[in-house]
Design a protein around this motif. Structure first.
Motif, PDB file in Angstrom:
ATOM      1  N   TRP A   1       0.825  -1.207   0.000  1.00 55.65           N
ATOM      2  CA  TRP A   1       0.000   0.000   0.000  1.00 55.65           C
ATOM      3  C   TRP A   1       0.860   1.259   0.000  1.00 55.65           C
ATOM      4  N   GLN A   2       1.911   1.249   0.782  1.00 54.21           N
ATOM      5  CA  GLN A   2       2.762   2.438   0.855  1.00 54.21           C
ATOM      6  C   GLN A   2       3.590   2.627  -0.421  1.00 54.21           C
TER       7      GLN A   2
ATOM      8  N   ARG B   1      13.010   5.426  -1.979  1.00 52.75           N
ATOM      9  CA  ARG B   1      11.685   5.174  -1.406  1.00 52.75           C
ATOM     10  C   ARG B   1      11.568   3.732  -0.934  1.00 52.75           C
ATOM     11  N   VAL B   2      12.024   2.792  -1.742  1.00 48.90           N
ATOM     12  CA  VAL B   2      11.972   1.382  -1.363  1.00 48.90           C
ATOM     13  C   VAL B   2      12.814   1.134  -0.119  1.00 48.90           C
ATOM     14  N   ASP B   3      14.019   1.673  -0.087  1.00 50.49           N
ATOM     15  CA  ASP B   3      14.895   1.475   1.071  1.00 50.49           C
ATOM     16  C   ASP B   3      14.307   2.095   2.331  1.00 50.49           C
TER      17      ASP B   3
ATOM     18  N   LEU C   1       2.071  -2.391  13.161  1.00 49.51           N
ATOM     19  CA  LEU C   1       3.030  -3.262  12.504  1.00 49.51           C
ATOM     20  C   LEU C   1       3.043  -3.003  10.983  1.00 49.51           C
ATOM     21  N   ALA C   2       1.872  -2.889  10.397  1.00 48.84           N
ATOM     22  CA  ALA C   2       1.760  -2.746   8.935  1.00 48.84           C
ATOM     23  C   ALA C   2       2.071  -1.327   8.460  1.00 48.84           C
ATOM     24  N   GLY C   3       1.788  -0.347   9.297  1.00 48.44           N
ATOM     25  CA  GLY C   3       1.976   1.039   8.870  1.00 48.44           C
ATOM     26  C   GLY C   3       0.813   1.593   8.088  1.00 48.44           C
TER      27      GLY C   3
ATOM     28  N   VAL D   1      -8.573   3.145   5.655  1.00 45.13           N
ATOM     29  CA  VAL D   1      -8.116   4.470   5.225  1.00 45.13           C
ATOM     30  C   VAL D   1      -7.457   4.352   3.856  1.00 45.13           C
ATOM     31  N   PRO D   2      -7.964   5.060   2.831  1.00 44.51           N
ATOM     32  CA  PRO D   2      -7.405   4.952   1.480  1.00 44.51           C
ATOM     33  C   PRO D   2      -5.905   5.267   1.431  1.00 44.51           C
TER      34      PRO D   2
END
Length: 267
Positions: free
Chosen positions: A66-67, A224-226, A259-261, A266-267
């Motif tokens: 999602w992020q 961004r990935v890191d 844990l998931a962030g 929430v969209p």
């Protein structure tokens, strides 16, 4: 700190990032309640697709997917189980000709990635559905939709969901559908265009099948990935430190967004 490392490469102008944990899954300490009796509703599985086989790492994957696709419209192909996905997501899919394939039994990045292959939908025993040779593309509006898509596929030996995140708007969606519906297999560059982000989440359930996350974009998302991987590692460490404080299923469910962030609705 729990390392979550993405291996980077570039091919045909597309930046690729692969997370392949093998047997070293990101979450190493698990809530004991996963193996105990749950209430009928509001469980780790119904809320996060977490179960006593695919454990808290699933929530971590949901958050990362999602992020990584934030700010874009998200559309997903839950591989093979299109009809089940339609039921869980409560929406009609857009049928397309091509889907992405990752071989969950292959141990390395290069052997896992099969690229775009003809779409395929599970066939009922006595009848051939109209969409047997197609794949279903579904809109994901919230992380809960991603969990619903997981509910459709995760019970198999391995499961795969491919997310195409593109600029908002009907014209961009139409170009995505067209790229996935042509007479020949598309390339990642075809479906991504300039702004798109592609994320494939593959989860291995049976012995010999392995999890992976594949990210692709024309832009270089290395930082961004890191950053997201490092943030996930911090969240995992914090979660494992508070495991002894989680006495009930509601306690566990309250810990999952941290844990998931992400928050499921929430969209």
């Amino acid at each position: 700190m729990h390392p979550i490392r993405f291996e980077a490469s570039t091919t045909d102008g597309v930046h690729l990032f692969h997370y392949l944990p093998g047997d070293d899954l990101a979450v190493t300490r698990h809530w004991p309640g996963i193996w105990q009796e749950w209430p009928e509703e509001g469980t780790p599985y119904t809320e996060w697709a977490v179960n006593n086989n695919n454990m808290e790492e699933v929530a971590v994957y949901v958050g990362l997917v999602w992020q990584l696709t934030a700010g874009l419209d998200r559309y997903a192909i839950p591989t093979y189980y299109c009809d089940d996905a339609e039921r869980f997501l409560e929406q009609k899919p857009m049928l397309v000709s091509w889907e992405y394939e990752v071989d969950a039994e292959a141990p390395t990045v290069t052997t896992r990635d099969k690229g775009f292959v003809p779409g395929c939908t599970a066939k009922p025993l006595r009848a051939e559905p109209d969409n047997a040779g197609r794949a279903g593309l579904f809109r994901l509006s919230t992380p809960r939709d991603l969990v619903s898509a997981l509910h459709a596929v995760i019970f198999d030996a391995s499961s795969e969901i491919t997310v195409f995140a593109v600029a908002p708007g009907p014209k961009r969606l139409q170009r995505l559908v067209s790229a996935l519906s042509g007479p020949t297999p598309p390339t990642l560059a075809d479906v991504l265009e300039e702004e798109g982000v592609f994320v494939d989440l593959t989860i291995g359930s049976d012995f010999g099948y392995y999890d992976s996350i594949t990210v692709a974009s024309r832009a270089d998302l290395r930082h961004r990935v890191d950053d997201l991987a490092a943030d996930s590692a911090r969240r995992i460490s914090a979660y494992e430190l508070r495991l002894d404080d989680l006495a009930t299923v509601p306690d566990f469910l309250r810990a999952m967004p941290e844990l998931a962030g992400v928050v499921l609705d929430v969209p």
